[in-house]
Design a protein around this motif. Structure first.
Motif, PDB file in Angstrom:
ATOM      1  N   ALA A  44       0.889  41.477 -17.254  1.00  0.00           N
ATOM      2  CA  ALA A  44      -0.025  40.575 -16.548  1.00  0.00           C
ATOM      3  C   ALA A  44       0.679  40.067 -15.303  1.00  0.00           C
ATOM      4  O   ALA A  44       1.880  39.807 -15.319  1.00  0.00           O
ATOM      5  CB  ALA A  44      -0.420  39.412 -17.451  1.00  0.00           C
ATOM      6  N   ASN A  45      -0.060  39.967 -14.202  1.00  0.00           N
ATOM      7  CA  ASN A  45       0.602  39.578 -12.962  1.00  0.00           C
ATOM      8  C   ASN A  45      -0.154  38.525 -12.165  1.00  0.00           C
ATOM      9  O   ASN A  45       0.166  38.275 -11.007  1.00  0.00           O
ATOM     10  CB  ASN A  45       0.871  40.807 -12.093  1.00  0.00           C
ATOM     11  N   SER A  46      -1.146  37.884 -12.767  1.00  0.00           N
ATOM     12  CA  SER A  46      -1.812  36.785 -12.083  1.00  0.00           C
ATOM     13  C   SER A  46      -2.591  35.949 -13.095  1.00  0.00           C
ATOM     14  O   SER A  46      -2.795  36.363 -14.238  1.00  0.00           O
ATOM     15  CB  SER A  46      -2.740  37.300 -10.973  1.00  0.00           C
ATOM     16  N   ILE A  47      -3.018  34.768 -12.641  1.00  0.00           N
ATOM     17  CA  ILE A  47      -3.813  33.873 -13.475  1.00  0.00           C
ATOM     18  C   ILE A  47      -4.933  33.293 -12.633  1.00  0.00           C
ATOM     19  O   ILE A  47      -4.886  33.328 -11.408  1.00  0.00           O
ATOM     20  CB  ILE A  47      -2.975  32.707 -14.055  1.00  0.00           C
ATOM     21  N   PHE A  48      -5.943  32.782 -13.293  1.00  0.00           N
ATOM     22  CA  PHE A  48      -6.922  31.912 -12.653  1.00  0.00           C
ATOM     23  C   PHE A  48      -6.452  30.503 -12.921  1.00  0.00           C
ATOM     24  O   PHE A  48      -6.025  30.189 -14.027  1.00  0.00           O
ATOM     25  CB  PHE A  48      -8.315  32.083 -13.262  1.00  0.00           C
ATOM     26  N   ASN A  49      -6.520  29.643 -11.919  1.00  0.00           N
ATOM     27  CA  ASN A  49      -6.228  28.247 -12.196  1.00  0.00           C
ATOM     28  C   ASN A  49      -7.362  27.390 -11.657  1.00  0.00           C
ATOM     29  O   ASN A  49      -8.218  27.849 -10.928  1.00  0.00           O
ATOM     30  CB  ASN A  49      -4.860  27.819 -11.654  1.00  0.00           C
ATOM     31  N   GLY A  50      -7.368  26.168 -12.058  1.00  0.00           N
ATOM     32  CA  GLY A  50      -8.431  25.248 -11.707  1.00  0.00           C
ATOM     33  C   GLY A  50      -8.892  24.543 -12.964  1.00  0.00           C
ATOM     34  O   GLY A  50      -8.421  24.839 -14.068  1.00  0.00           O
ATOM     35  N   ASP A  51      -9.809  23.626 -12.821  1.00  0.00           N
ATOM     36  CA  ASP A  51     -10.247  22.825 -13.961  1.00  0.00           C
ATOM     37  C   ASP A  51     -10.993  23.631 -15.009  1.00  0.00           C
ATOM     38  O   ASP A  51     -10.786  23.461 -16.199  1.00  0.00           O
ATOM     39  CB  ASP A  51     -11.139  21.669 -13.497  1.00  0.00           C
ATOM     40  N   LYS A  52     -11.874  24.508 -14.553  1.00  0.00           N
ATOM     41  CA  LYS A  52     -12.751  25.193 -15.489  1.00  0.00           C
ATOM     42  C   LYS A  52     -13.102  26.568 -14.948  1.00  0.00           C
ATOM     43  O   LYS A  52     -13.265  26.751 -13.752  1.00  0.00           O
ATOM     44  CB  LYS A  52     -14.018  24.360 -15.676  1.00  0.00           C
ATOM     45  N   LEU A  53     -13.204  27.534 -15.845  1.00  0.00           N
ATOM     46  CA  LEU A  53     -13.655  28.868 -15.490  1.00  0.00           C
ATOM     47  C   LEU A  53     -14.981  29.081 -16.216  1.00  0.00           C
ATOM     48  O   LEU A  53     -14.979  29.267 -17.446  1.00  0.00           O
ATOM     49  CB  LEU A  53     -12.624  29.916 -15.894  1.00  0.00           C
ATOM     50  N   LEU A  54     -16.057  29.002 -15.502  1.00  0.00           N
ATOM     51  CA  LEU A  54     -17.414  29.010 -16.062  1.00  0.00           C
ATOM     52  C   LEU A  54     -17.541  27.886 -17.088  1.00  0.00           C
ATOM     53  O   LEU A  54     -17.672  26.744 -16.728  1.00  0.00           O
ATOM     54  CB  LEU A  54     -17.753  30.376 -16.652  1.00  0.00           C
ATOM     55  N   THR A  55     -17.456  28.194 -18.382  1.00  0.00           N
ATOM     56  CA  THR A  55     -17.616  27.158 -19.409  1.00  0.00           C
ATOM     57  C   THR A  55     -16.334  26.882 -20.177  1.00  0.00           C
ATOM     58  O   THR A  55     -16.327  26.062 -21.080  1.00  0.00           O
ATOM     59  CB  THR A  55     -18.706  27.579 -20.416  1.00  0.00           C
ATOM     60  N   THR A  56     -15.263  27.556 -19.838  1.00  0.00           N
ATOM     61  CA  THR A  56     -14.002  27.428 -20.577  1.00  0.00           C
ATOM     62  C   THR A  56     -12.993  26.651 -19.745  1.00  0.00           C
ATOM     63  O   THR A  56     -12.786  26.953 -18.571  1.00  0.00           O
ATOM     64  CB  THR A  56     -13.423  28.824 -20.904  1.00  0.00           C
ATOM     65  N   ASP A  57     -12.355  25.671 -20.370  1.00  0.00           N
ATOM     66  CA  ASP A  57     -11.325  24.900 -19.675  1.00  0.00           C
ATOM     67  C   ASP A  57     -10.096  25.758 -19.403  1.00  0.00           C
ATOM     68  O   ASP A  57      -9.772  26.667 -20.168  1.00  0.00           O
ATOM     69  CB  ASP A  57     -10.909  23.694 -20.512  1.00  0.00           C
ATOM     70  N   ASN A  58      -9.439  25.487 -18.317  1.00  0.00           N
ATOM     71  CA  ASN A  58      -8.164  26.111 -17.968  1.00  0.00           C
ATOM     72  C   ASN A  58      -7.061  25.072 -18.136  1.00  0.00           C
ATOM     73  O   ASN A  58      -7.323  23.872 -18.077  1.00  0.00           O
ATOM     74  CB  ASN A  58      -8.172  26.589 -16.509  1.00  0.00           C
ATOM     75  N   PRO A  59      -5.819  25.514 -18.289  1.00  0.00           N
ATOM     76  CA  PRO A  59      -4.712  24.547 -18.327  1.00  0.00           C
ATOM     77  C   PRO A  59      -4.628  23.784 -17.008  1.00  0.00           C
ATOM     78  O   PRO A  59      -5.028  24.286 -15.961  1.00  0.00           O
ATOM     79  CB  PRO A  59      -3.470  25.425 -18.513  1.00  0.00           C
ATOM     80  N   ALA A  60      -4.087  22.581 -17.073  1.00  0.00           N
ATOM     81  CA  ALA A  60      -3.897  21.785 -15.865  1.00  0.00           C
ATOM     82  C   ALA A  60      -2.901  22.478 -14.936  1.00  0.00           C
ATOM     83  O   ALA A  60      -2.047  23.249 -15.387  1.00  0.00           O
ATOM     84  CB  ALA A  60      -3.388  20.399 -16.232  1.00  0.00           C
ATOM     85  N   PHE A  61      -3.024  22.210 -13.638  1.00  0.00           N
ATOM     86  CA  PHE A  61      -2.137  22.836 -12.655  1.00  0.00           C
ATOM     87  C   PHE A  61      -0.673  22.548 -12.979  1.00  0.00           C
ATOM     88  O   PHE A  61       0.182  23.427 -12.873  1.00  0.00           O
ATOM     89  CB  PHE A  61      -2.488  22.352 -11.248  1.00  0.00           C
ATOM     90  N   ASP A  62      -0.378  21.314 -13.385  1.00  0.00           N
ATOM     91  CA  ASP A  62       1.004  20.951 -13.735  1.00  0.00           C
ATOM     92  C   ASP A  62       1.509  21.754 -14.925  1.00  0.00           C
ATOM     93  O   ASP A  62       2.680  22.121 -14.984  1.00  0.00           O
ATOM     94  CB  ASP A  62       1.116  19.453 -14.024  1.00  0.00           C
ATOM     95  N   ALA A  63       0.636  22.029 -15.893  1.00  0.00           N
ATOM     96  CA  ALA A  63       1.033  22.831 -17.056  1.00  0.00           C
ATOM     97  C   ALA A  63       1.364  24.258 -16.623  1.00  0.00           C
ATOM     98  O   ALA A  63       2.322  24.862 -17.119  1.00  0.00           O
ATOM     99  CB  ALA A  63      -0.072  22.830 -18.108  1.00  0.00           C
ATOM    100  N   ASP A  64       0.555  24.811 -15.707  1.00  0.00           N
ATOM    101  CA  ASP A  64       0.846  26.155 -15.197  1.00  0.00           C
ATOM    102  C   ASP A  64       2.159  26.177 -14.413  1.00  0.00           C
ATOM    103  O   ASP A  64       2.942  27.106 -14.538  1.00  0.00           O
ATOM    104  CB  ASP A  64      -0.291  26.663 -14.308  1.00  0.00           C
ATOM    105  N   THR A  65       2.380  25.155 -13.607  1.00  0.00           N
ATOM    106  CA  THR A  65       3.620  25.075 -12.845  1.00  0.00           C
ATOM    107  C   THR A  65       4.815  25.027 -13.785  1.00  0.00           C
ATOM    108  O   THR A  65       5.814  25.722 -13.588  1.00  0.00           O
ATOM    109  CB  THR A  65       3.612  23.828 -11.938  1.00  0.00           C
ATOM    110  N   SER A  66       4.714  24.243 -14.835  1.00  0.00           N
ATOM    111  CA  SER A  66       5.774  24.139 -15.838  1.00  0.00           C
ATOM    112  C   SER A  66       6.012  25.484 -16.526  1.00  0.00           C
ATOM    113  O   SER A  66       7.157  25.896 -16.733  1.00  0.00           O
ATOM    114  CB  SER A  66       5.412  23.081 -16.868  1.00  0.00           C
ATOM    115  N   LEU A  67       4.922  26.185 -16.840  1.00  0.00           N
ATOM    116  CA  LEU A  67       5.042  27.500 -17.485  1.00  0.00           C
ATOM    117  C   LEU A  67       5.800  28.464 -16.576  1.00  0.00           C
ATOM    118  O   LEU A  67       6.711  29.162 -17.025  1.00  0.00           O
ATOM    119  CB  LEU A  67       3.654  28.068 -17.803  1.00  0.00           C
ATOM    120  N   PHE A  68       5.445  28.493 -15.294  1.00  0.00           N
ATOM    121  CA  PHE A  68       6.106  29.441 -14.386  1.00  0.00           C
ATOM    122  C   PHE A  68       7.557  29.064 -14.118  1.00  0.00           C
ATOM    123  O   PHE A  68       8.375  29.940 -13.852  1.00  0.00           O
ATOM    124  CB  PHE A  68       5.314  29.589 -13.095  1.00  0.00           C
ATOM    125  N   GLN A  69       7.884  27.794 -14.192  1.00  0.00           N
ATOM    126  CA  GLN A  69       9.283  27.406 -14.058  1.00  0.00           C
ATOM    127  C   GLN A  69      10.088  27.893 -15.264  1.00  0.00           C
ATOM    128  O   GLN A  69      11.249  28.259 -15.119  1.00  0.00           O
ATOM    129  CB  GLN A  69       9.407  25.895 -13.896  1.00  0.00           C
TER     130      GLN A  69
END
Length: 71
Positions: A44-69
């Motif tokens: 996998a080489n990319s993600i969608f980020n943001g509050d919501k993708l259609l009807t499904t919640d996405n992780p918070a931007f800070d959580a994604d930043t923490s994951l990539f760190q």
């Protein structure tokens, strides 16, 4: 779908379509950081980020930043 099956699908997509963006999107909240790491290692080489993708919640931007760190 469990994380190992998802990693196998990602690896297969990467082999069959090497130039394609394999993106983790809706449903990432159901996988732990370690399982998401496995999926990135599988290809996998990319993600969608943001509050919501259609009807499904996405992780918070800070959580994604923490994951990539961690990666």
């Amino acid at each position: 779908v469990d994380s190992f099956d998802m990693a196998r699908m990602i690896a297969t997509a990467r082999i069959v379509m090497p130039r394609t963006m394999v993106r983790l999107s809706a449903g990432r909240l159901s996988f732990s950081d370690a399982e998401q790491f496995l999926m990135f290692q599988a290809g996998a080489n990319s993600i969608f980020n943001g509050d919501k993708l259609l009807t499904t919640d996405n992780p918070a931007f800070d959580a994604d930043t923490s994951l990539f760190q961690k990666l």
